[in-house]
Every structure is written in structure tokens, then in C-alpha cells.
Design a protein around this motif. Structure first.
Motif, PDB file in Angstrom:
ATOM      1  N   GLU A  14       0.932  -1.120  -0.023  1.00 44.03           N
ATOM      2  CA  GLU A  14       0.064   0.061  -0.011  1.00 44.03           C
ATOM      3  C   GLU A  14       0.806   1.182  -0.089  1.00 44.03           C
ATOM      4  N   HIS A  15       0.247   2.469  -0.375  1.00 41.34           N
ATOM      5  CA  HIS A  15       0.936   3.474  -0.464  1.00 41.34           C
ATOM      6  C   HIS A  15       2.232   3.665  -1.379  1.00 41.34           C
ATOM      7  N   PRO A  16       2.301   3.807  -2.514  1.00 41.58           N
ATOM      8  CA  PRO A  16       0.998   3.466  -3.180  1.00 41.58           C
ATOM      9  C   PRO A  16       0.724   2.150  -3.576  1.00 41.58           C
TER      10      PRO A  16
END
Length: 136
Positions: A105-107
Motif C-alpha cells: 500500500e501507499h502507493p
């Protein structure tokens, strides 16, 4: 953006394909969906969907015209697959000796690596490799 590398070995013939295509990313709970159009020379574009379950199982669906396949991949397992043709359903099985799925995640990004064999009525049709990298 999706970077896709595939290799197929059928009857001793090796085919490699590399594509960078835009796609769609959906995250529904612990399940991730990737959807994109795969372009093959001399054929209609196919709509491809990868469904990645939270436990690492992967489902691959491809549809081009009247042809539709749905394959399931779980490491070290043989699983029934479906291949719908204009002439009816063709029974298939996937055997996945090697597979890894990594999602961040993130991105939102990830990698899918699948080595599998495709069987029909117990007969090996070919060996295949999928290497997919995505960034949302």
C-alpha cells in the motif's frame, strides 16, 4: 500501469510477450482486482481480470469475443479451470508448482509471479509463466 510478461511453451515452441498497458485497480476488503485489455497480434483484444484473494489465491479471467477462460492458481495444487468456446465448454486443469504474490500500500502496487501447467483430460497442453507488476 501494468507491466505484463508471459511465456508459453507448447509442443516445444516458446512464445514470449511483454506489454505495458493501462488498467484498473479495485480493492474490495481483502480482495484486489486488476483489469486491463490484452492486445495480441492478429486477434481481438481480450479483457483480462486478475482477482487476488487475501490468502494469496489468484483467479485469472480472459474474454475475447465468444471465448472465455477462468483459471485458478494456488501453489502446489491442481484445480479445475473453465474454457468456454463457441462449440462448448472445454475441461481444463491448472497445476501451479511455483507462485508468489506481493502487494503493498501507499502507493498501491504489487507483483504476481505464476508458473503453471495447463492440462486437458490428463494431457499436458503446455507450460506457462506470468510475471505481472502493477502500480496504482
Amino acid at each position: 500501469m501494468i507491466h505484463l510478461e508471459t511465456q508459453s511453451i507448447q509442443e516445444g515452441e516458446v512464445n514470449n510477450l511483454v506489454q505495458d498497458v493501462p488498467g484498473q485497480f479495485f480493492n474490495m476488503g481483502r480482495t484486489i482486482y486488476l483489469r486491463f485489455q490484452e492486445k495480441l497480434s492478429g486477434q481481438d483484444a481480450a479483457m483480462v481480470t486478475f482477482k487476488i484473494n487475501g490468502n494469496g489465491e489468484v483467479q485469472l479471467t480472459r474474454q475475447a469475443g465468444q471465448m472465455r477462460s477462468r483459471m485458478f492458481f494456488i501453489a502446489n495444487r491442481k484445480i479445475e479451470a473453465r474454457y468456454q468456446t463457441p462449440y462448448g465448454m472445454l475441461p481444463l486443469e491448472t497445476v501451479t508448482p511455483k507462485m508468489s504474490v506481493s502487494v503493498s500500500e501507499h502507493p498501491d502496487s504489487g507483483q504476481i509471479s505464476i508458473d503453471y501447467e495447463l492440462l486437458s483430460n490428463g494431457r499436458k497442453l503446455g507450460q506457462y509463466k506470468i510475471r505481472l507488476h502493477f502500480t496504482a
